[in-house]
Motif scaffolding. Structure first.
Motif, short mmCIF file in Angstrom:
data_model
loop_
_atom_site.label_atom_id
_atom_site.label_comp_id
_atom_site.label_asym_id
_atom_site.label_seq_id
_atom_site.Cartn_x
_atom_site.Cartn_y
_atom_site.Cartn_z
N VAL A 115 0.82 -1.22 0.00
CA VAL A 115 0.00 0.00 0.00
C VAL A 115 0.85 1.26 0.00
O VAL A 115 0.35 2.34 -0.34
CB VAL A 115 -0.98 0.03 1.20
CG1 VAL A 115 -1.98 -1.12 1.11
CG2 VAL A 115 -0.23 0.01 2.54
N SER A 116 2.12 1.14 0.36
CA SER A 116 2.97 2.34 0.43
C SER A 116 3.40 2.85 -0.93
O SER A 116 3.77 4.02 -1.05
CB SER A 116 4.20 2.06 1.30
OG SER A 116 5.08 1.15 0.67
N VAL A 140 1.47 6.98 5.06
CA VAL A 140 1.39 7.18 3.60
C VAL A 140 0.48 6.13 2.98
O VAL A 140 -0.36 6.43 2.12
CB VAL A 140 2.79 7.14 2.96
CG1 VAL A 140 2.69 7.24 1.44
CG2 VAL A 140 3.66 8.26 3.52
N GLY A 141 0.61 4.90 3.42
CA GLY A 141 -0.23 3.83 2.88
C GLY A 141 -1.71 4.07 3.10
O GLY A 141 -2.53 3.82 2.20
N VAL A 143 -3.57 8.72 11.53
CA VAL A 143 -4.61 8.10 10.72
C VAL A 143 -5.99 8.66 11.08
O VAL A 143 -6.83 8.88 10.21
CB VAL A 143 -4.56 6.57 10.86
CG1 VAL A 143 -5.83 5.92 10.30
CG2 VAL A 143 -3.34 6.01 10.14
N GLU A 144 -6.22 8.90 12.37
CA GLU A 144 -7.50 9.50 12.78
C GLU A 144 -7.69 10.87 12.12
O GLU A 144 -8.77 11.19 11.63
CB GLU A 144 -7.55 9.63 14.30
CG GLU A 144 -7.65 8.31 15.05
CD GLU A 144 -9.07 7.77 15.13
OE1 GLU A 144 -10.01 8.50 14.73
OE2 GLU A 144 -9.25 6.63 15.59
N THR A 198 7.91 2.38 8.99
CA THR A 198 6.52 2.21 9.43
C THR A 198 5.65 3.37 8.94
O THR A 198 4.48 3.17 8.60
CB THR A 198 6.43 2.08 10.97
OG1 THR A 198 6.98 3.25 11.59
CG2 THR A 198 7.17 0.85 11.45
N TRP A 199 6.21 4.56 8.88
CA TRP A 199 5.44 5.72 8.40
C TRP A 199 4.97 5.51 6.97
O TRP A 199 3.83 5.84 6.62
CB TRP A 199 6.28 6.99 8.51
CG TRP A 199 5.57 8.23 8.05
CD1 TRP A 199 5.64 8.80 6.81
CD2 TRP A 199 4.67 9.03 8.82
NE1 TRP A 199 4.84 9.92 6.75
CE2 TRP A 199 4.24 10.08 7.96
CE3 TRP A 199 4.20 8.96 10.12
CZ2 TRP A 199 3.35 11.06 8.40
CZ3 TRP A 199 3.32 9.95 10.55
CH2 TRP A 199 2.90 10.98 9.70
#
Length: 332
Positions: A53-54, A90-91, A146-147, A84-85
């Motif tokens: 997904v990234s 980003v993903g 993400v929220e 992880t970011w």
């Protein structure tokens, strides 16, 4: 319904895959970086699509979908926040942008109790509690990000139904080996996490938390896909685990240790690369709120089949037994 699940081979993803593909009631496409060689039981009819997904194209796999369930997430490497970011922040943006580009009408996204801001009480909170992250841990910051991403997406795309699920700590037997590696690292050999060999368990002062079984979260995901709901939903198994419950589960004597000492010791072990989780993650565990799942019960018709104790017990039974599955992240 045509449903696309990202992160379909992970802890939550594998459970959601079993639930949504059961009885052939949905046409499911599973997206993962690594396709399993053999599909798990109950998922033989699922169509697999290899994508990260990234950076990979997501519009093709999302075209024609009635809903996307976004579960792709990287917990490790905690020493490489840039890695992880890319997947987590980003993903998530890329999945949402692709969903909007091809007109997917419904998005269900996994958040976490760790997205919630810290509390200094034991009163269960509802979904209106602030989501600025439980500590400075990367996991919490990325969940909080993400929220905010979902907030902006909802404002920009009012025509797309958005659901965010905030589960407590999620466990199942088939993910026990993965979670042993994630939280214990190379030193946590199966024999060393056998509770029959652990006579004493240090417990940080004031520790209390909720847990939920992955299968119950999967049923919440299915309800969020199938029902015309939107917004946030807390998902937690019955019961709260404290020092007494931990000792009972472990079958061992417990000793209380000062919170600060426990956080500093874990932080030192992390900096030395002896353990793979930072002290800030323990700070989050000590600060997360207890959650009320009343909204999920009312609007999703959700009632957990397992208690929080059951979920943790599944983990504790599975780790020394090298429990896992054919999914690459869950392989024993």
């Amino acid at each position: 319904m045509k449903i696309v699940i990202t992160g379909a081979s992970g802890n939550l993803g594998s459970a959601a895959l079993r639930e949504l593909s059961a009885d052939g009631r949905h046409e499911v496409t599973a997206v993962a970086r690594r396709r399993p060689d053999v599909a798990d039981a109950g998922a033989a009819s699922v169509r697999w699509h290899a994508a990260d997904v990234s950076h990979d194209d997501l519009t093709t796999v999302l075209t024609g979908a009635d809903a996307v369930v976004h579960l792709a997430w990287k917990f490790q490497p905690t020493h490489r926040q840039d890695v992880t970011w890319q997947t987590n922040a980003v993903g998530t943006r890329r999945v949402l942008d692709a969903a909007a580009a091809v007109g997917v009408p419904s998005v269900v996204c996994a958040s976490s109790v760790a997205a919630y801001s810290p509390v200094d009480h034991d009163t269960p909170v509802d979904e209106t509690w602030l989501t600025d992250g439980a500590s400075e841990a990367t996991y919490c910051r990325e969940k909080a990000y993400v929220e905010r991403t979902l907030d902006a997406f909802e404002a920009s795309h009012p025509d797309i139904r958005v659901v965010r699920l905030r589960p407590a700590f999620v466990f199942q037997r088939s993910a026990a080996s993965e979670q042993r590696r994630i939280f214990g690292g190379a030193l946590a050999r199966p024999a060393l996490v056998d509770r029959r060999r652990i006579p004493l368990v240090p417990v940080p002062a004031g520790l209390r938390f909720q847990a939920v079984h992955a299968g119950d979260v999967a049923r919440g995901i299915a309800a969020a896909v199938e029902r015309p709901v939107s917004g946030a939903f807390n998902l937690a198994g019955e019961g709260v685990l404290r020092r007494e419950e931990i000792g009972d589960l472990m079958g061992a004597r417990t000793v209380e240790v000062p919170r600060g000492l426990a956080v500093r010791a874990l932080g030192a072990a992390w900096r030395l690369h002896a353990l793979p989780v930072p002290g800030s993650l323990l700070t989050a565990l000590l600060n997360v709120p207890l959650m009320s799942s009343d909204r999920a019960r009312t609007e999703l018709g959700w009632t957990p089949s397992h208690s929080g104790r059951d979920a943790v017990n599944a983990l504790l039974e599975g780790m020394p037994a090298r429990a896992g599955s054919t999914m690459p992240p869950l392989h024993p």
